[in-house]
Design an enzyme around this catalytic site. Sequence first.
Site, PDB file in Angstrom:
ATOM      1  N   ASP A  99       1.644   6.038   5.904  1.00 41.29           N
ATOM      2  CA  ASP A  99       2.254   4.864   6.037  1.00 41.29           C
ATOM      3  C   ASP A  99       2.572   3.681   4.800  1.00 41.29           C
ATOM      4  OD1 ASP A  99      -0.229   4.127   5.657  1.00 41.29           O
ATOM      5  OD2 ASP A  99      -0.827   3.576   7.606  1.00 41.29           O
ATOM      6  N   GLU A 121       0.347  13.000   9.454  1.00 38.71           N
ATOM      7  CA  GLU A 121       0.034  11.742  10.182  1.00 38.71           C
ATOM      8  C   GLU A 121       0.711  10.952  10.719  1.00 38.71           C
ATOM      9  OE1 GLU A 121      -4.103   9.672   8.794  1.00 38.71           O
ATOM     10  OE2 GLU A 121      -2.410   8.508   8.297  1.00 38.71           O
ATOM     11  N   GLU A 135       1.997  -1.564   6.693  1.00 39.50           N
ATOM     12  CA  GLU A 135       1.700  -0.093   7.014  1.00 39.50           C
ATOM     13  C   GLU A 135       2.411   0.223   8.390  1.00 39.50           C
ATOM     14  OE1 GLU A 135      -1.073  -0.853   3.791  1.00 39.50           O
ATOM     15  OE2 GLU A 135      -0.501  -2.054   5.572  1.00 39.50           O
ATOM     16  N   HIS A 216     -10.027  -3.629   1.659  1.00 37.45           N
ATOM     17  CA  HIS A 216      -8.797  -3.979   0.780  1.00 37.45           C
ATOM     18  C   HIS A 216      -7.383  -4.434   1.543  1.00 37.45           C
ATOM     19  CE1 HIS A 216      -7.850  -0.007   2.508  1.00 37.45           C
ATOM     20  NE2 HIS A 216      -6.615  -0.003   2.070  1.00 37.45           N
ATOM     21  N   ARG A 218      -4.344  -6.277   3.181  1.00 38.56           N
ATOM     22  CA  ARG A 218      -3.597  -7.232   2.531  1.00 38.56           C
ATOM     23  C   ARG A 218      -3.889  -8.512   3.664  1.00 38.56           C
ATOM     24  NH1 ARG A 218       0.897  -6.790  -1.118  1.00 38.56           N
ATOM     25  NH2 ARG A 218       0.955  -4.454  -1.890  1.00 38.56           N
ATOM     26  N   HIS A 248     -12.624  -2.955  -4.334  1.00 35.39           N
ATOM     27  CA  HIS A 248     -11.374  -2.680  -4.675  1.00 35.39           C
ATOM     28  C   HIS A 248     -10.982  -3.397  -6.133  1.00 35.39           C
ATOM     29  CE1 HIS A 248      -7.033  -2.103  -3.959  1.00 35.39           C
ATOM     30  NE2 HIS A 248      -7.278  -0.886  -3.487  1.00 35.39           N
TER      31      HIS A 248
END
Length: 373
Positions: A99, A121, A135, A216, A218, A248
């Site tokens: 994604d 996936e 994503e 991590h 967003r 990260h």
Amino acid sequence: MTAPARILTIFGTRPEAIKLFPLVHALEADSRFDSRVCVSGQHRGMLDQVLHIAGLTPHHDLALMQPDQTLDELTARLITGLGRVMDEEKPDWVVVQGDTATAMAGALAAYYRKVPVCHVEAGLRSGSIYHPWPEEVNRKIIGSIAALHCAPTETAQAALLAENIDPATVHVTGNTVIDALHWITARIEAEPELASGLAPLEQRFAGKRIVGVTTHRRENFGEGMAQIASAVRRLAARDDVAVIFPVHLNPNVRAVMDQELGGIGNVAMIEPLDYPHFARLLAIADLMLTDSGGVQEEAPALGKPVLVMRETTERPEGVAAGTAMLVGTDAGRIVAEATRLLDDRAAYAAMAQAHNPFGDGHSARRICDLLAG
């Protein structure tokens, strides 16, 4: 004799590389295919670590990573850069995974050239276009383009069929991340020095319960990160707990964690781990706190409970199986559920011993057979 099918596999981030190197290995070993690899460099150092351990040398490396780039700038460079590679390679199939912006742009560039796309996936859905962001929309775009949907689970297959995807194009293959985990675990057993870098922390925290942390996303930047930091600080106040936290590289993560967790003796904030060392962290941890997608799949394969610090997950199979629990980013909720697992042996055992629904380690071979027709 029929010429081998030319397969162009595209990826750009560390998680994509981990999930696709077993397939690239399988394609390279199969005379039915002419395997070509293009990396975008959406992640740089973390991507290169996986390429090295997996023994992959890309045929094309676009090196598109730039500091603080916007999603639209990145997407524009991805579409044009990947398009040029496709014009040169003229593949019979383009393979993308998951994604990311790289996967979405790769699928779109292939569509513009009428090259069929295999989506590894496929079918993960959270139901919210902003969680995870961006994503969820990336994978929906790929789903509308792909000619072959390799769903990791029956739940993912059902999600695709509910969107009126042609059932003949949807196949349950398992998740290649389990192939990768089996491969790296065997490598570490044969070559322990590959993951020996955590030995000093293992000695330092001997006798303590290890809580592994990764974050991590967003959508967690800002208040979510502050809440996660608060939860880690409160858990680390326990004498019997130590936290190993590969932080990260994104400054939206690092600045918060450095401020909130710096100087706490039993919180080891370390640099991001390469793949062998991350597999070792999963092996030594009692419990994982994460907002990552991949960890939700990997940790259960090693019998480790996962608390998912997100409001939704596109991997509900783990929650349904009991290997994972959604806890959001509220510090109180994270601490309460982690404490329950640390203190209640029955609750811990129920999660640790639950069935892992994500694969059996043979997904790459199934995908090769599907690509061969």
